[in-house]
Design a protein around this motif. Structure first.
Motif, PDB file in Angstrom:
ATOM      1  N   ALA A  30      49.412 -31.352 -63.062  1.00  0.00           N
ATOM      2  CA  ALA A  30      49.099 -30.883 -64.413  1.00  0.00           C
ATOM      3  C   ALA A  30      48.312 -31.946 -65.172  1.00  0.00           C
ATOM      4  CB  ALA A  30      50.376 -30.521 -65.158  1.00  0.00           C
ATOM      5  N   SER A  31      48.730 -33.198 -65.054  1.00  0.00           N
ATOM      6  CA  SER A  31      48.018 -34.301 -65.730  1.00  0.00           C
ATOM      7  C   SER A  31      46.584 -34.392 -65.231  1.00  0.00           C
ATOM      8  CB  SER A  31      48.732 -35.626 -65.486  1.00  0.00           C
ATOM      9  OG  SER A  31      49.995 -35.617 -66.096  1.00  0.00           O
ATOM     10  N   SER A  32      46.387 -34.186 -63.939  1.00  0.00           N
ATOM     11  CA  SER A  32      45.039 -34.239 -63.376  1.00  0.00           C
ATOM     12  C   SER A  32      44.187 -33.082 -63.882  1.00  0.00           C
ATOM     13  CB  SER A  32      45.105 -34.200 -61.842  1.00  0.00           C
ATOM     14  OG  SER A  32      45.761 -35.348 -61.353  1.00  0.00           O
ATOM     15  N   VAL A  33      44.763 -31.880 -63.925  1.00  0.00           N
ATOM     16  CA  VAL A  33      44.039 -30.711 -64.442  1.00  0.00           C
ATOM     17  C   VAL A  33      43.611 -30.970 -65.889  1.00  0.00           C
ATOM     18  CG1 VAL A  33      44.361 -28.310 -65.207  1.00  0.00           C
ATOM     19  CG2 VAL A  33      45.066 -28.995 -62.900  1.00  0.00           C
ATOM     20  N   ILE A  34      44.519 -31.465 -66.699  1.00  0.00           N
ATOM     21  CA  ILE A  34      44.231 -31.722 -68.112  1.00  0.00           C
ATOM     22  C   ILE A  34      43.163 -32.810 -68.258  1.00  0.00           C
ATOM     23  CG2 ILE A  34      45.220 -32.605 -70.269  1.00  0.00           C
ATOM     24  CD1 ILE A  34      47.868 -31.115 -69.309  1.00  0.00           C
ATOM     25  N   ALA A  35      43.285 -33.881 -67.491  1.00  0.00           N
ATOM     26  CA  ALA A  35      42.288 -34.959 -67.558  1.00  0.00           C
ATOM     27  C   ALA A  35      40.906 -34.440 -67.169  1.00  0.00           C
ATOM     28  CB  ALA A  35      42.702 -36.120 -66.650  1.00  0.00           C
ATOM     29  N   THR A  36      40.846 -33.614 -66.154  1.00  0.00           N
ATOM     30  CA  THR A  36      39.565 -33.028 -65.749  1.00  0.00           C
ATOM     31  C   THR A  36      39.015 -32.145 -66.860  1.00  0.00           C
ATOM     32  OG1 THR A  36      40.109 -33.130 -63.400  1.00  0.00           O
ATOM     33  CG2 THR A  36      38.429 -31.525 -64.056  1.00  0.00           C
ATOM     34  N   GLY A  37      39.857 -31.295 -67.436  1.00  0.00           N
ATOM     35  CA  GLY A  37      39.416 -30.432 -68.526  1.00  0.00           C
ATOM     36  C   GLY A  37      38.883 -31.223 -69.711  1.00  0.00           C
ATOM     37  N   LYS A  38      39.545 -32.329 -70.029  1.00  0.00           N
ATOM     38  CA  LYS A  38      39.121 -33.149 -71.173  1.00  0.00           C
ATOM     39  C   LYS A  38      37.754 -33.782 -70.953  1.00  0.00           C
ATOM     40  CE  LYS A  38      43.567 -34.306 -73.271  1.00  0.00           C
ATOM     41  NZ  LYS A  38      44.528 -35.387 -73.543  1.00  0.00           N
ATOM     42  N   ARG A  39      37.340 -33.947 -69.706  1.00  0.00           N
ATOM     43  CA  ARG A  39      36.006 -34.500 -69.431  1.00  0.00           C
ATOM     44  C   ARG A  39      34.904 -33.584 -69.945  1.00  0.00           C
ATOM     45  NH1 ARG A  39      36.158 -36.334 -63.250  1.00  0.00           N
ATOM     46  NH2 ARG A  39      38.079 -35.146 -63.204  1.00  0.00           N
ATOM     47  N   TYR A  40      35.243 -32.327 -70.209  1.00  0.00           N
ATOM     48  CA  TYR A  40      34.249 -31.361 -70.666  1.00  0.00           C
ATOM     49  C   TYR A  40      34.324 -31.103 -72.166  1.00  0.00           C
ATOM     50  CZ  TYR A  40      33.571 -30.843 -65.723  1.00  0.00           C
ATOM     51  OH  TYR A  40      33.305 -31.126 -64.401  1.00  0.00           O
ATOM     52  N   MET A  41      35.065 -31.943 -72.893  1.00  0.00           N
ATOM     53  CA  MET A  41      35.162 -31.806 -74.350  1.00  0.00           C
ATOM     54  C   MET A  41      33.745 -31.753 -74.946  1.00  0.00           C
ATOM     55  SD  MET A  41      38.471 -31.969 -75.462  1.00  0.00           S
ATOM     56  CE  MET A  41      38.516 -32.793 -77.030  1.00  0.00           C
ATOM     57  N   GLY A  42      33.532 -30.765 -75.804  1.00  0.00           N
ATOM     58  CA  GLY A  42      32.243 -30.630 -76.468  1.00  0.00           C
ATOM     59  C   GLY A  42      31.223 -29.788 -75.720  1.00  0.00           C
ATOM     60  N   VAL A  43      31.476 -29.467 -74.447  1.00  0.00           N
ATOM     61  CA  VAL A  43      30.540 -28.597 -73.722  1.00  0.00           C
ATOM     62  C   VAL A  43      30.520 -27.253 -74.446  1.00  0.00           C
ATOM     63  CG1 VAL A  43      30.126 -27.352 -71.551  1.00  0.00           C
ATOM     64  CG2 VAL A  43      30.808 -29.761 -71.501  1.00  0.00           C
ATOM     65  N   PRO A  44      29.333 -26.730 -74.733  1.00  0.00           N
ATOM     66  CA  PRO A  44      29.217 -25.528 -75.559  1.00  0.00           C
ATOM     67  C   PRO A  44      29.926 -24.296 -74.998  1.00  0.00           C
ATOM     68  CG  PRO A  44      27.073 -26.556 -75.258  1.00  0.00           C
ATOM     69  CD  PRO A  44      28.028 -27.251 -74.340  1.00  0.00           C
ATOM     70  N   TYR A  45      30.386 -23.455 -75.931  1.00  0.00           N
ATOM     71  CA  TYR A  45      30.954 -22.146 -75.612  1.00  0.00           C
ATOM     72  C   TYR A  45      29.814 -21.146 -75.472  1.00  0.00           C
ATOM     73  CZ  TYR A  45      33.204 -17.636 -76.241  1.00  0.00           C
ATOM     74  OH  TYR A  45      33.628 -16.347 -76.068  1.00  0.00           O
ATOM     75  N   LYS A  46      29.898 -20.291 -74.450  1.00  0.00           N
ATOM     76  CA  LYS A  46      28.957 -19.182 -74.316  1.00  0.00           C
ATOM     77  C   LYS A  46      29.705 -18.019 -73.694  1.00  0.00           C
ATOM     78  CE  LYS A  46      24.722 -17.581 -72.174  1.00  0.00           C
ATOM     79  NZ  LYS A  46      23.760 -17.804 -71.096  1.00  0.00           N
ATOM     80  N   PHE A  47      29.838 -16.938 -74.438  1.00  0.00           N
ATOM     81  CA  PHE A  47      30.503 -15.751 -73.912  1.00  0.00           C
ATOM     82  C   PHE A  47      29.781 -15.290 -72.653  1.00  0.00           C
ATOM     83  CE2 PHE A  47      31.038 -11.167 -73.492  1.00  0.00           C
ATOM     84  CZ  PHE A  47      32.424 -11.108 -73.417  1.00  0.00           C
ATOM     85  N   GLY A  48      30.550 -15.003 -71.610  1.00  0.00           N
ATOM     86  CA  GLY A  48      29.962 -14.536 -70.360  1.00  0.00           C
ATOM     87  C   GLY A  48      29.300 -15.635 -69.552  1.00  0.00           C
ATOM     88  N   ALA A  49      29.663 -16.884 -69.808  1.00  0.00           N
ATOM     89  CA  ALA A  49      29.071 -18.015 -69.083  1.00  0.00           C
ATOM     90  C   ALA A  49      29.182 -17.789 -67.576  1.00  0.00           C
ATOM     91  CB  ALA A  49      29.768 -19.308 -69.472  1.00  0.00           C
TER      92      ALA A  49
END
Length: 147
Positions: A30-49
């Motif tokens: 879980a810690s690894s999943v969260i750390a990986t997700g945090k690396r993408y902080m600020g990556v833009p939202y786009k519906f249907g990406a």
């Protein structure tokens, strides 16, 4: 002869878990999943990406991408992801659980602890939000444990 019982093999940054291994919740995973997700902080939202790329995400492409790095294959939509894994009550959430919002379900985030989730939604792209604020609290629907 080399004994490999209980060992994991690292392949291109992904932990390969033998198919005969019983899998239970792992706080380190879980810690690894969260750390990986945090690396993408600020990556833009786009519906249907587009799934599998990182220049932008919608909520479910983000969770699908991050969990895939750790061998968890999630469906593409938040509605379909809401049926993956096992149900967990809000009072029993653990970091790494998927949290779902709206009825019908059309938003998903990663629970990171202390009432917070990592997700992407609107302006600001990938971010951390408190699930107990009035906006998210009123829209909470369910959670699933996939780790």
């Amino acid at each position: 002869m080399v004994a490999t019982v209980g060992l994991s093999v690292m392949i291109s940054g992904t932990i390969a878990i033998p198919s005969n291994t019983a899998y239970a919740y792992s706080s380190s995973k879980a810690s690894s999943v969260i750390a990986t997700g945090k690396r993408y902080m600020g990556v833009p939202y786009k519906f249907g990406a587009t799934a599998g790329q990182t220049r932008n995400f919608d909520c479910s492409s983000f969770t699908q991408y991050v969990y895939a790095k750790y061998g968890v294959n999630l469906p593409r939509t938040s509605q379909a992801q809401s049926h993956a894994g096992t149900y967990v009550s809000k009072s029993n959430l653990k970091p790494g659980d998927l949290v779902f919002f709206y009825s019908p379900i059309h938003h998903v985030g990663i629970y990171i602890g202390n009432g917070n989730m990592l997700h992407t939604y609107g302006a600001g792209g990938v971010k951390i939000s408190n699930m107990n604020n009035s906006f998210w609290k009123s829209k909470y629907k369910t959670a699933r444990r996939v780790l």
